[in-house]
Design an enzyme around this catalytic site. Sequence first.
Site, PDB file in Angstrom:
ATOM      1  N   ASP A  39       3.066  11.835  -2.875  1.00 39.23           N
ATOM      2  CA  ASP A  39       4.078  10.995  -2.269  1.00 39.23           C
ATOM      3  C   ASP A  39       4.216  11.390  -0.800  1.00 39.23           C
ATOM      4  O   ASP A  39       4.358  12.569  -0.470  1.00 39.23           O
ATOM      5  CB  ASP A  39       5.408  11.200  -3.002  1.00 39.23           C
ATOM      6  CG  ASP A  39       6.497  10.281  -2.507  1.00 39.23           C
ATOM      7  OD1 ASP A  39       6.337   9.058  -2.632  1.00 39.23           O
ATOM      8  OD2 ASP A  39       7.502  10.796  -1.986  1.00 39.23           O
TER       9      ASP A  39
ATOM     10  N   GLU B 142      -0.035   8.814   0.255  1.00 36.52           N
ATOM     11  CA  GLU B 142       0.454   7.805   1.192  1.00 36.52           C
ATOM     12  C   GLU B 142       0.403   8.379   2.613  1.00 36.52           C
ATOM     13  O   GLU B 142       1.102   9.358   2.898  1.00 36.52           O
ATOM     14  CB  GLU B 142       1.892   7.421   0.854  1.00 36.52           C
ATOM     15  CG  GLU B 142       2.073   6.832  -0.532  1.00 36.52           C
ATOM     16  CD  GLU B 142       3.548   6.680  -0.885  1.00 36.52           C
ATOM     17  OE1 GLU B 142       3.924   5.578  -1.326  1.00 36.52           O
ATOM     18  OE2 GLU B 142       4.317   7.640  -0.717  1.00 36.52           O
TER      19      GLU B 142
END
Length: 837
Positions: A511, A542
């Site tokens: 994340d 990400e």
Amino acid sequence: MKKIPLFILLTAVSGLVQADWYFRGTPNSWGTTALTHDGNNQYSTCQSFANGDSNGGPRFKIDRFGNWNESYPVGDYTAGQNKSYQIIFNASTKSISASQVANCDNAGYAKRLSQLYFRGTPNGWGLAGLTLVADHTWQAQVSFDGSANQRFKFDASASGDWSVNYGDNQDDGVLDADGADIYTSVSGDYIVTVNDQTFSYSLTPASSCTSNCAIQVDSLGAVYSPSQTVFSIWSPDRSDVKVLVDGVLHPMQKVQGFSGYSDVYQVVVQGDLHLKPYTFQINGVNVRDPYGKMIQPNSYNNIVMDMSRLQPTGGWATRPQMVEREDAVIYEVHVRDFTIDLSSGVSAANRGKYAGLVEAGSRYNGVKTGIDHLKELGVTHVQLLPVYDFATCEGAADSDPCYNWGYDPRNYNIPEERYSKTPTNYENRVREFKNMINELHKAGIRVIMDVVYNHTYGFEMFEDITGKYFYHQDLVVGNTIDDGVPMVNRMIRDSLEYWATEYNIDGFRFDLVGVFGYENFGDWGRHLESKLPGRNILMYGEPWPGCFGCVDERESSRVRLGTIGRVVDAHVGVFNPKFREAIKGQNDNGGCNSGDCFAFNDNPDSWRIEAGSRGAIRFANDKDAIIDTWDTQFAMDPEQSINYVSAHDNLTLRDKIIEWAHTKGLSESDPYLRRIQNFANGIVLTSQGISFLHGGVELMRDKQGVHNSYNSSDDINKYRWQWKVDNSDIFNYYASTIAMRNAHPGFRLNSWEEINTNVQSHRPRYGVVVNRINGAANGDSWSDIIVIYNSADNYTYTLPSGTWKVAMEKGNGPTASPRSVSGSIVAEGTAVTVLYK
């Protein structure tokens, strides 16, 4: 198994130093206790220290001849109170080491070998004994010089005649009987460790510590053994450090020489402490163990765990094979969403649980659900939304409707209790999690964890230990973790290794990896590759910043599209937002920016589809070239591009299509919308790189227009398996396209060079991209493949000479009975057309 260092310095001197050597210290009231001669220049004794004497604390010296004419070291060697040590003395170098042991009765350690000797070029192939320091664990310290052809073996024969010996034929860190010489180029003092149960061996740099030395256990936290548990915690700012173990408070001492760690406080607590509670205290304040393996819900009480006894039912199954990372087809799924609805067909006790995810045989109205659905779909990996211990819903009963995705971490190394059927049966919670991984492996599916090391639920997770865990700028949603601090960096690396080894996890989705440095991200990938060679662990995340518009002083060093190529050797990658937006446009509404929405034929930019379908490889094969931060062509290897259209964040693909339809005045039941549902991921599944699917996209899953359902109800998030009944044509498209990808390595080329050489791309007309792939270059039975992406009106494409088979056309999935064509083919709009020879 704990690792206790035994510093036995072996030298190349062939003759022995002939002298008598004695231990003299507080345990024997400074009398003379003869050392045991272990061979070569090595002498040893085991001594138990109490509280010292009137002149000071526990201490000792080594005395030659017992007359104080020659003794070492110059000053007394200090030891800990009420502790036992294995003491090693080298009569040539006069080096001394003392390694803490549970007691001085080595007969209590389990072993398979009666003796073991190191023999090699560092000691002239002489006999140098290893010492049993724990169950099945033998250790010695060796001085390596790094010379050419430096090598060694192990001799287990009683007389040192090589009749029982071990080498390493595969160079895999596991000994083979009568195996080949073990070559190494290391230089300096190293601890050589052999496990005579698994026959694994290792070389680790030796510590030069002489006082307050750390016990070299595997990590911080609570490291269990049947006779004692070693407790360790990082505390760089405060010295009042204690641990409350099963109601008894133990002061902790700052230790030196803990390989790879600094500012560590440690204490050894005797006894079998499995399942006993413990809580660290810093300056009198209770804190959680950042390395904790289990915790009592709604408390600071961690639990000591003997993980070795907690194996999956029937033992670990064989891991599904994956030759190349580009072979992955990833399916993102939330444990609770997948089976919480009655229509899942999963037994009531297992719904929404780890067990429910892998319950076999579940059906709804004749269609397969649960794990059988995943097998039918054909994906190679599942990516689980957070399954570590998160804060929201902590301790909530099953009847409580509390819901959260879990991006609020509280304990990084502990399975989330919400998905366990027995959250306070700590052993079973571990087994449930391991059984889930194991059953997925048995089904041929690897497992990726979604990890959230970029922030914590709140400052309370670490702030009472030290503020150094947190970055001074808020780059996420608060409480940004600072990977620039070495011990924080190490915590993340240790956590990754723990999940990969203890729970057999096959990959990690980060994340907001964009808040971390690309070099650190690369180092974590390299570490796992070196520790677990051949596992082909996936690591991606990400790449976007946690906050847009804020000024990050480390921006140039962060993970971005423009920097990920620099660490291509680490096998780490990122989600490809440029390809995503080129295919579907804006994420949270029906809008299409200029050049987006190729799948919708809404003013698309075909060039970005071309670049993405080629694995987003860089224009030039130069990882060090400076490119734009958000360059569409960013990857130095196709495994660095995670190709996708939708994920848990933002609108589902179905909701996006409906929002777009509303802007065009189209009915939600218009058949054209179903065609877009297929076309969007048909592009992904036939592109170079790694394919990623949001769970339920194959069923036309919707979330009733909610674009960020992290804390919405089950009613918004759950799978409704009636979707599979109603949308069987959509499911069949996805399953057959995945099967085609899995069967044909032409869609899965493995390097920048392979794509650059073997994929010819062009854009012959508005809204059309054509890739011609030399499948033979990657061993494909389809030696020549043509893929046509057409977002606009039907297009007549002139084929190269010869007869071609049509595998996929007209908005349908691949066919089992391909027709033959030559000359030309009509490639319909909003469709992927695939031909082959």
